[in-house]
Design a protein around this motif. Structure first.
Motif, PDB file in Angstrom:
ATOM      1  N   SER A   1       0.819  -1.218   0.000  1.00 43.54           N
ATOM      2  CA  SER A   1       0.000   0.000   0.000  1.00 43.54           C
ATOM      3  C   SER A   1       0.846   1.257   0.000  1.00 43.54           C
ATOM      4  CB  SER A   1      -0.927   0.005   1.221  1.00 43.54           C
ATOM      5  OG  SER A   1      -1.754  -1.138   1.229  1.00 43.54           O
ATOM      6  N   ASN A   2       2.186   1.079  -0.061  1.00 41.35           N
ATOM      7  CA  ASN A   2       3.137   2.196  -0.141  1.00 41.35           C
ATOM      8  C   ASN A   2       3.106   3.106   1.078  1.00 41.35           C
ATOM      9  OD1 ASN A   2       4.012   1.514  -2.844  1.00 41.35           O
ATOM     10  ND2 ASN A   2       2.049   2.325  -3.546  1.00 41.35           N
ATOM     11  N   LEU A   3       2.763   2.533   2.238  1.00 37.39           N
ATOM     12  CA  LEU A   3       2.805   3.310   3.474  1.00 37.39           C
ATOM     13  C   LEU A   3       4.246   3.418   3.944  1.00 37.39           C
ATOM     14  CD1 LEU A   3      -0.320   1.887   5.370  1.00 37.39           C
ATOM     15  CD2 LEU A   3      -0.147   3.915   3.923  1.00 37.39           C
ATOM     16  N   GLN A   4       4.618   4.620   4.395  1.00 37.74           N
ATOM     17  CA  GLN A   4       5.993   4.904   4.786  1.00 37.74           C
ATOM     18  C   GLN A   4       6.107   5.040   6.296  1.00 37.74           C
ATOM     19  OE1 GLN A   4       8.357   4.960   2.247  1.00 37.74           O
ATOM     20  NE2 GLN A   4       6.582   4.379   1.024  1.00 37.74           N
ATOM     21  N   MET A   5       7.328   4.894   6.787  1.00 36.22           N
ATOM     22  CA  MET A   5       7.596   5.033   8.211  1.00 36.22           C
ATOM     23  C   MET A   5       7.204   6.428   8.698  1.00 36.22           C
ATOM     24  SD  MET A   5       8.854   3.585  10.953  1.00 36.22           S
ATOM     25  CE  MET A   5       9.998   2.251  10.549  1.00 36.22           C
ATOM     26  N   ASP A   6       6.482   6.472   9.809  1.00 39.52           N
ATOM     27  CA  ASP A   6       6.076   7.711  10.501  1.00 39.52           C
ATOM     28  C   ASP A   6       5.065   8.553   9.724  1.00 39.52           C
ATOM     29  OD1 ASP A   6       7.812   7.150  12.638  1.00 39.52           O
ATOM     30  OD2 ASP A   6       9.488   8.078  11.589  1.00 39.52           O
ATOM     31  N   GLN A   7       4.469   8.007   8.689  1.00 39.21           N
ATOM     32  CA  GLN A   7       3.494   8.805   7.943  1.00 39.21           C
ATOM     33  C   GLN A   7       2.127   8.758   8.637  1.00 39.21           C
ATOM     34  OE1 GLN A   7       2.511   6.742   3.985  1.00 39.21           O
ATOM     35  NE2 GLN A   7       0.551   7.313   4.866  1.00 39.21           N
ATOM     36  N   PRO A   8       1.287   9.792   8.445  1.00 43.83           N
ATOM     37  CA  PRO A   8      -0.045   9.783   9.051  1.00 43.83           C
ATOM     38  C   PRO A   8      -1.050   8.991   8.220  1.00 43.83           C
ATOM     39  CG  PRO A   8       0.357  11.881   7.954  1.00 43.83           C
ATOM     40  CD  PRO A   8       1.616  11.081   7.812  1.00 43.83           C
ATOM     41  N   ILE A   9      -2.020   8.410   8.897  1.00 46.08           N
ATOM     42  CA  ILE A   9      -3.195   7.820   8.271  1.00 46.08           C
ATOM     43  C   ILE A   9      -4.410   8.454   8.924  1.00 46.08           C
ATOM     44  CG2 ILE A   9      -2.142   5.637   7.572  1.00 46.08           C
ATOM     45  CD1 ILE A   9      -3.245   4.356  10.086  1.00 46.08           C
ATOM     46  N   LEU A  10      -5.467   8.635   8.165  1.00 45.55           N
ATOM     47  CA  LEU A  10      -6.642   9.371   8.618  1.00 45.55           C
ATOM     48  C   LEU A  10      -7.781   8.414   8.937  1.00 45.55           C
ATOM     49  CD1 LEU A  10      -8.032  12.147   9.057  1.00 45.55           C
ATOM     50  CD2 LEU A  10      -8.692  12.060   6.646  1.00 45.55           C
ATOM     51  N   LEU A  11      -8.375   8.566  10.100  1.00 47.10           N
ATOM     52  CA  LEU A  11      -9.504   7.738  10.531  1.00 47.10           C
ATOM     53  C   LEU A  11     -10.798   8.545  10.438  1.00 47.10           C
ATOM     54  CD1 LEU A  11     -10.821   5.250  11.925  1.00 47.10           C
ATOM     55  CD2 LEU A  11     -10.231   6.323  14.111  1.00 47.10           C
ATOM     56  N   GLU A  12     -11.772   7.998   9.732  1.00 42.63           N
ATOM     57  CA  GLU A  12     -13.120   8.575   9.690  1.00 42.63           C
ATOM     58  C   GLU A  12     -14.089   7.562  10.277  1.00 42.63           C
ATOM     59  OE1 GLU A  12     -12.715  11.402   5.698  1.00 42.63           O
ATOM     60  OE2 GLU A  12     -13.804   9.496   5.598  1.00 42.63           O
TER      61      GLU A  12
ATOM     62  N   LEU B   1       0.004  -1.079 -11.972  1.00 42.72           N
ATOM     63  CA  LEU B   1      -0.689   0.171 -12.236  1.00 42.72           C
ATOM     64  C   LEU B   1      -1.468   0.668 -11.036  1.00 42.72           C
ATOM     65  CD1 LEU B   1      -1.989  -0.691 -15.786  1.00 42.72           C
ATOM     66  CD2 LEU B   1       0.052   0.581 -15.161  1.00 42.72           C
ATOM     67  N   LYS B   2      -1.508  -0.122  -9.960  1.00 45.87           N
ATOM     68  CA  LYS B   2      -2.273   0.281  -8.792  1.00 45.87           C
ATOM     69  C   LYS B   2      -1.467   1.259  -7.950  1.00 45.87           C
ATOM     70  CE  LYS B   2      -4.806  -4.082  -8.496  1.00 45.87           C
ATOM     71  NZ  LYS B   2      -6.098  -3.519  -8.815  1.00 45.87           N
ATOM     72  N   ASN B   3      -2.214   2.112  -7.240  1.00 49.56           N
ATOM     73  CA  ASN B   3      -1.630   3.004  -6.257  1.00 49.56           C
ATOM     74  C   ASN B   3      -0.619   3.984  -6.849  1.00 49.56           C
ATOM     75  OD1 ASN B   3      -3.117   1.845  -4.167  1.00 49.56           O
ATOM     76  ND2 ASN B   3      -1.575   0.274  -3.825  1.00 49.56           N
ATOM     77  N   MET B   4      -0.818   4.402  -8.096  1.00 50.49           N
ATOM     78  CA  MET B   4      -0.008   5.474  -8.660  1.00 50.49           C
ATOM     79  C   MET B   4      -0.648   6.805  -8.250  1.00 50.49           C
ATOM     80  SD  MET B   4       2.468   4.172 -10.530  1.00 50.49           S
ATOM     81  CE  MET B   4       2.946   2.708 -11.456  1.00 50.49           C
ATOM     82  N   GLU B   5      -0.891   6.955  -6.912  1.00 56.54           N
ATOM     83  CA  GLU B   5      -1.822   7.978  -6.522  1.00 56.54           C
ATOM     84  C   GLU B   5      -1.218   9.347  -6.339  1.00 56.54           C
ATOM     85  OE1 GLU B   5       0.088   6.542  -2.909  1.00 56.54           O
ATOM     86  OE2 GLU B   5      -0.791   5.607  -4.641  1.00 56.54           O
ATOM     87  N   GLU B   6       0.002   9.440  -5.795  1.00 55.18           N
ATOM     88  CA  GLU B   6       0.466  10.764  -5.455  1.00 55.18           C
ATOM     89  C   GLU B   6       0.741  11.573  -6.712  1.00 55.18           C
ATOM     90  OE1 GLU B   6       4.149   8.100  -5.065  1.00 55.18           O
ATOM     91  OE2 GLU B   6       2.138   8.059  -4.296  1.00 55.18           O
ATOM     92  N   GLY B   7       0.297  12.786  -6.685  1.00 51.94           N
ATOM     93  CA  GLY B   7       0.564  13.690  -7.804  1.00 51.94           C
ATOM     94  C   GLY B   7      -0.268  13.377  -9.026  1.00 51.94           C
ATOM     95  N   ASN B   8      -1.553  13.028  -8.850  1.00 52.37           N
ATOM     96  CA  ASN B   8      -2.384  12.783 -10.023  1.00 52.37           C
ATOM     97  C   ASN B   8      -2.512  14.024 -10.895  1.00 52.37           C
ATOM     98  OD1 ASN B   8      -2.970  10.084  -9.773  1.00 52.37           O
ATOM     99  ND2 ASN B   8      -4.789  10.403  -8.505  1.00 52.37           N
TER     100      ASN B   8
ATOM    101  N   ARG C   1       6.929   7.355  -3.587  1.00 57.38           N
ATOM    102  CA  ARG C   1       6.532   6.201  -2.767  1.00 57.38           C
ATOM    103  C   ARG C   1       6.283   4.956  -3.609  1.00 57.38           C
ATOM    104  NH1 ARG C   1       1.802   7.051   1.069  1.00 57.38           N
ATOM    105  NH2 ARG C   1       0.774   7.956  -0.747  1.00 57.38           N
ATOM    106  N   VAL C   2       5.579   5.113  -4.711  1.00 56.45           N
ATOM    107  CA  VAL C   2       5.270   3.954  -5.549  1.00 56.45           C
ATOM    108  C   VAL C   2       6.546   3.357  -6.113  1.00 56.45           C
ATOM    109  CG1 VAL C   2       4.082   3.185  -7.622  1.00 56.45           C
ATOM    110  CG2 VAL C   2       2.973   4.828  -6.108  1.00 56.45           C
ATOM    111  N   PHE C   3       7.427   4.216  -6.584  1.00 55.58           N
ATOM    112  CA  PHE C   3       8.678   3.707  -7.142  1.00 55.58           C
ATOM    113  C   PHE C   3       9.498   3.005  -6.071  1.00 55.58           C
ATOM    114  CE2 PHE C   3      13.149   4.046  -8.133  1.00 55.58           C
ATOM    115  CZ  PHE C   3      13.190   3.522  -9.417  1.00 55.58           C
ATOM    116  N   LYS C   4       9.560   3.566  -4.883  1.00 59.78           N
ATOM    117  CA  LYS C   4      10.334   2.939  -3.806  1.00 59.78           C
ATOM    118  C   LYS C   4       9.739   1.577  -3.441  1.00 59.78           C
ATOM    119  CE  LYS C   4      12.218   3.786   0.795  1.00 59.78           C
ATOM    120  NZ  LYS C   4      11.805   2.497   1.378  1.00 59.78           N
ATOM    121  N   GLY C   5       8.414   1.471  -3.479  1.00 65.09           N
ATOM    122  CA  GLY C   5       7.794   0.180  -3.207  1.00 65.09           C
ATOM    123  C   GLY C   5       8.159  -0.862  -4.248  1.00 65.09           C
ATOM    124  N   LYS C   6       8.153  -0.469  -5.528  1.00 66.18           N
ATOM    125  CA  LYS C   6       8.557  -1.404  -6.587  1.00 66.18           C
ATOM    126  C   LYS C   6      10.030  -1.774  -6.451  1.00 66.18           C
ATOM    127  CE  LYS C   6       4.579  -1.548  -8.559  1.00 66.18           C
ATOM    128  NZ  LYS C   6       3.768  -2.777  -8.437  1.00 66.18           N
TER     129      LYS C   6
END
Length: 606
Positions: A227-238, A300-307, A392-397
């Protein structure tokens, strides 16, 4: 001093259990270590032990220290002193490698982020830890699990689990969640719901990197790493309340709620990945059946940042001025990427539609995933007005296909560049079926003919944009020591390791004396080769002081106001003369060699 401090333990019947002999402890630990190494698998439990304590135990039992002690750069300020009479160590002490030292939180001790394996800590299997703890007690215990990384399942102990900052959209309350990067999104939802006391189906979690909504993290078997989550990054709860989900949280600079909408692709209705980009980064349908049923769908999934970066770069726009955000210690990766994305032929190639050249069948490649991730990142960097992008996506790959670059430590930039060029070449190799060629001997043919033939054979098996731009040939000549036959081949290369340029010259100041006293001593500064010899210095001095044809120079080193030694060996290297040595030269007639050399020392006497 207690019984435990002396290394003894009290039995249930009140008797004292004596500790094992050092040799017995060593034998038991080595047997358990070998057993654990022979049974590596995901989920195995290991423990982190401070190097400071562990090396003390090694000295006590007489175990080979190997690369220890690492006291020169250790985080512990007290150096490890080796002694011939090592004493039994006290209780296990890991306080020097956890946050807050001896004041750590007992139920959740956290490792310092600057630790290095071997230098600051060692990893022992849970069987070894049980024995060490049985013999010495102490702590705190720092268990860690073994995980598999990459497509080739390389086993590695996850010393630093993923740390996520959970933000509640209702009151912006924050909490820290630590999970393995191999944990699923379903496990993340369970942990969050248990922490907040939320019922199932009542919570939505968003990837909130850089305090912006990206992809919704739907409960599934997808891992946090994928899911390309990084160390110390925030996630939002609704949290759903009375059948409604909160809104208005996560505004952009204009006050509008952040929305994940598709921007017009660069060309027609197809993105560079082969399909229209959805809000969550997935692609729907392709212009060709080439990708159906392949791993490109996951690429092709999760190419989300910078759409927004999918806006076209028009003529005259100042693209390519965007930076790459640091994801931990990824400056090694960012520097290599910036070099490649600003290579004009590569930039032009990846800004066009290159999907027809992706080789999904090449077993040496990544089924096109690396090329797609690199291409998407390059396009975002070349958008006009873009400031910075988190790769993030590139680092995950990259971590998936090269686990050695996973995590958040520093790595070698040249090693990354070499892997990236190889991977891009294999993903974009236009040759689907590689023919076989038998290498022919040069047989005295002209170099141009042999080079063209070797390059033709190479291109028949390797044909990509990387070969076109980054590969060349170097000539290799072999001479048989028996028959003197010469064999010449031209081998392809993509990168050459060259030494850093260093200064090849040095300046030297030498005081020149007239042997007959006809002139005053005069210092002369000359430039000579750093790896030259005394003869080179004499030649440079002769030119500088306009020596006559019937004269010669005699070099000498002066120390404590007297001649220390004569430098009269012409082939002696100049490296033997240090920068702070006082060197003099005497102008003597060439026939002076026939006479006896007489040194006169002038002294002042009161």
């Amino acid at each position: 001093m207690t019984i435990a401090d002396l290394g003894y333990s009290m039995m249930d019947n009140g008797s004292i259990e004596l500790p094992c002999a050092p040799e017995e402890e060593k034998r038991i630990v080595e047997e358990l270590t070998n057993k654990a190494e022979a049974n590596l698998k995901q989920g195995n439990l290991y423990y982190v032990v401070s190097t400071r304590w562990f090396t003390g135990w090694q000295k006590y039992v007489g175990q080979d220290l190997g690369g220890y002690p690492w006291d020169e750069h250790s985080i512990d300020s007290q150096p490890i002193l080796l002694s011939k009479t090592a004493v039994r160590p006290g209780p296990i002490d890991n306080t020097n490698i956890v946050s807050n030292g001896s004041d750590f939180v007992a139920d959740d001790p956290q490792l310092l982020r600057t630790l290095e394996e071997g230098r600051d800590y060692v990893l022992v299997s849970w069987e070894v830890w049980e024995k060490l703890f049985e013999w010495y007690k102490g702590g705190p215990a720092l268990p860690r699990k073994m995980i598999s990384l990459g497509v080739n399942e390389k086993f590695m102990v996850e010393v630093y689990p993923l740390c996520l900052k959970l933000i509640n959209s209702r009151d912006q309350d924050q909490a820290i969640i630590r999970l393995s990067k191999k944990a699923s999104l379903h496990e993340l939802h369970e942990r969050v719901c248990a922490l907040r006391g939320i019922g199932p189906g009542k919570a939505r979690i968003w990837d909130y990197f850089n305090d912006q909504k990206h992809t919704q993290l739907v409960a599934s078997n997808q891992t946090l790493e994928d899911s390309n989550l990084q160390m110390d990054q925030p996630i939002l709860l609704e949290v759903e309340a009375d059948g409604y989900w909160p809104s208005g949280f996560g505004m952009d600079s204009t006050g509008n709620e952040l929305a994940l909408v598709s921007i017009e692709p660069l060309r027609s209705s197809l993105s560079i990945a082969g399909g229209p980009t959805l809000a969550n980064g997935d692609s729907t349908g392709y212009s060709s059946s080439l990708y159906q049923g392949t791993t490109l769908n996951s690429a092709l999934k999760n190419m989300e940042e910078g759409n927004e970066s999918l806006r076209p770069t028009r003529k005259g726009d100042m693209g390519g001025l965007a930076g790459l955000q640091n994801l931990g210690n990824t400056c090694f990766m960012n520097s290599a990427l910036q070099c490649l994305v600003h290579t004009p032929p590569l930039m032009e190639y990846f800004l066009e539609d290159y999907t027809d050249e992706i080789n999904t069948q090449n077993p040496l490649g990544t089924h096109g995933e690396l090329a797609l991730a690199f291409g998407e990142l390059l396009r975002k960097l070349w958008v006009s007005g873009q400031t910075s992008i988190p790769p993030r996506v590139f680092k995950g790959k990259l971590a998936r296909f090269a686990p050695q670059f996973s995590g958040y430590n520093q790595h070698d930039s040249q090693e990354l560049l070499a892997f990236l060029l190889d991977g891009l070449h294999e993903d974009l190799n236009r040759v689907k079926q590689k023919p076989y060629f038998e290498q022919k001997d040069s047989d005295g043919r002209p170099d141009e003919e042999v080079a063209d033939e070797c390059w033709l054979y190479h291109k028949a098996r390797n044909d990509s944009i990387i070969v076109d731009v980054c590969q060349g040939q170097y000539k290799s000549t072999l001479v048989c020591p028996v028959c003197n036959k010469i064999s010449i081949t031209f081998d392809p290369f993509m990168y050459l390791s060259l030494p850093l340029p260093s200064t090849v010259t040095r300046t030297m100041t030498v005081t020149v004396f007239y042997g007959d006293g006809s002139g005053l001593p005069m210092p002369h500064t000359v430039t000579v080769l750093k790896h030259g010899v005394y003869r080179d210095l004499c030649h440079a001095l002769g030119t500088a002081c306009c020596i006559r044809s019937d004269e010669s120079l005699l070099l000498a080193e002066v120390y404590d106001h007297r001649i220390y030694q004569y430098l009269d060996s012409p082939m002696e290297p100049l490296a033997s003369i240090k920068d702070n040595d006082y060197i003099v030269a005497y102008r003597l007639p060439k026939k002076a060699a026939e006479f006896t050399r007489l040194e006169i020392c002038h002294r002042y006497q009161e």
